[in-house]
Write a protein that holds these residues in place. Structure first.
Motif, PDB file in Angstrom:
ATOM      1  N   TRP A 298       0.858  -1.191   0.000  1.00 18.23           N
ATOM      2  CA  TRP A 298       0.000   0.000   0.000  1.00 18.23           C
ATOM      3  C   TRP A 298       0.889   1.233   0.000  1.00 18.23           C
ATOM      4  O   TRP A 298       1.958   1.251   0.616  1.00 18.23           O
ATOM      5  CB  TRP A 298      -0.900  -0.013   1.227  1.00 18.23           C
ATOM      6  CG  TRP A 298      -1.992  -1.011   1.113  1.00 18.23           C
ATOM      7  CD1 TRP A 298      -1.989  -2.295   1.588  1.00 18.23           C
ATOM      8  CD2 TRP A 298      -3.258  -0.817   0.474  1.00 18.23           C
ATOM      9  NE1 TRP A 298      -3.169  -2.913   1.274  1.00 18.23           N
ATOM     10  CE2 TRP A 298      -3.975  -2.023   0.598  1.00 18.23           C
ATOM     11  CE3 TRP A 298      -3.850   0.253  -0.185  1.00 18.23           C
ATOM     12  CZ2 TRP A 298      -5.249  -2.185   0.087  1.00 18.23           C
ATOM     13  CZ3 TRP A 298      -5.128   0.098  -0.692  1.00 18.23           C
ATOM     14  CH2 TRP A 298      -5.814  -1.114  -0.554  1.00 18.23           C
TER      15      TRP A 298
ATOM     16  N   ILE B  47      -7.232  -0.852  -7.696  1.00 18.32           N
ATOM     17  CA  ILE B  47      -7.116  -1.694  -6.500  1.00 18.32           C
ATOM     18  C   ILE B  47      -8.419  -2.464  -6.323  1.00 18.32           C
ATOM     19  O   ILE B  47      -9.496  -1.885  -6.248  1.00 18.32           O
ATOM     20  CB  ILE B  47      -6.786  -0.842  -5.262  1.00 18.32           C
ATOM     21  CG1 ILE B  47      -5.412  -0.192  -5.437  1.00 18.32           C
ATOM     22  CG2 ILE B  47      -6.840  -1.702  -3.990  1.00 18.32           C
ATOM     23  CD1 ILE B  47      -5.031   0.792  -4.346  1.00 18.32           C
TER      24      ILE B  47
ATOM     25  N   ASP C  64      -2.526   6.031  -1.913  1.00 16.54           N
ATOM     26  CA  ASP C  64      -3.684   5.143  -2.082  1.00 16.54           C
ATOM     27  C   ASP C  64      -4.814   5.449  -1.101  1.00 16.54           C
ATOM     28  O   ASP C  64      -5.878   4.848  -1.194  1.00 16.54           O
ATOM     29  CB  ASP C  64      -3.295   3.673  -1.847  1.00 16.54           C
ATOM     30  CG  ASP C  64      -2.380   3.099  -2.900  1.00 16.54           C
ATOM     31  OD1 ASP C  64      -2.430   3.565  -4.057  1.00 16.54           O
ATOM     32  OD2 ASP C  64      -1.611   2.181  -2.555  1.00 16.54           O
TER      33      ASP C  64
ATOM     34  N   ALA D  77      -1.764  -4.341  -1.515  1.00 18.66           N
ATOM     35  CA  ALA D  77      -2.923  -4.036  -2.347  1.00 18.66           C
ATOM     36  C   ALA D  77      -2.916  -5.053  -3.487  1.00 18.66           C
ATOM     37  O   ALA D  77      -1.859  -5.368  -4.035  1.00 18.66           O
ATOM     38  CB  ALA D  77      -2.817  -2.621  -2.901  1.00 18.66           C
TER      39      ALA D  77
END
Length: 125
Positions: free
Chosen positions: A28, A90, A32, A79
């Motif tokens: 991640w 994602i 994000d 992710a």
């Protein structure tokens, strides 16, 4: 290809789902935060995920916690991203957690975005 953004941690080879597969795992990233914030508005995901993500600020804190755990070596969160012509999207999250040097086991957890459910993404098909 590998991830090599400064906040990603150690590189993760990709793709990880086989040649030509559109799904990859990557750590991640700070940028994000809007994604888990939006995805956690889904009641089904919230029921199972338990991450306490309510908005972009809490998602940013969650991502920072994932980074700290990765640096400590006791939890590795990724992710699940799908490659496409417009870039990546994602679709989920997978984590290996409860890692300890003296333990032969760990736990694996995951969640999928509503848009990814029913596609066999988490079933190995």
């Amino acid at each position: 290809p590998t991830n090599d953004s400064p906040d990603d941690g150690p590189p993760v080879p990709g793709p990880v789902f086989g040649p030509g597969a559109p799904l990859r795992l990557r750590p991640w990233r700070r940028q994000d935060a809007a994604v888990p914030a939006a995805l956690h508005r889904d009641d089904a995901l919230r029921r199972w995920a338990g991450a306490g993500i309510d908005d972009e600020a809490s998602a940013a804190r969650w991502i920072e916690a994932q980074r700290r755990h990765r640096q400590a070596g006791d939890r590795f969160a990724f992710a699940v991203v799908e490659a496409g012509p417009a870039g990546e999207r994602i679709l989920g999250h997978v984590v290996v957690q409860d890692l300890a040097p003296d333990s032969p086991s760990a736990r694996v957890g995951y969640w999928t975005a509503a848009a990814a459910r029913g596609r066999g993404m988490a079933t190995g098909r």
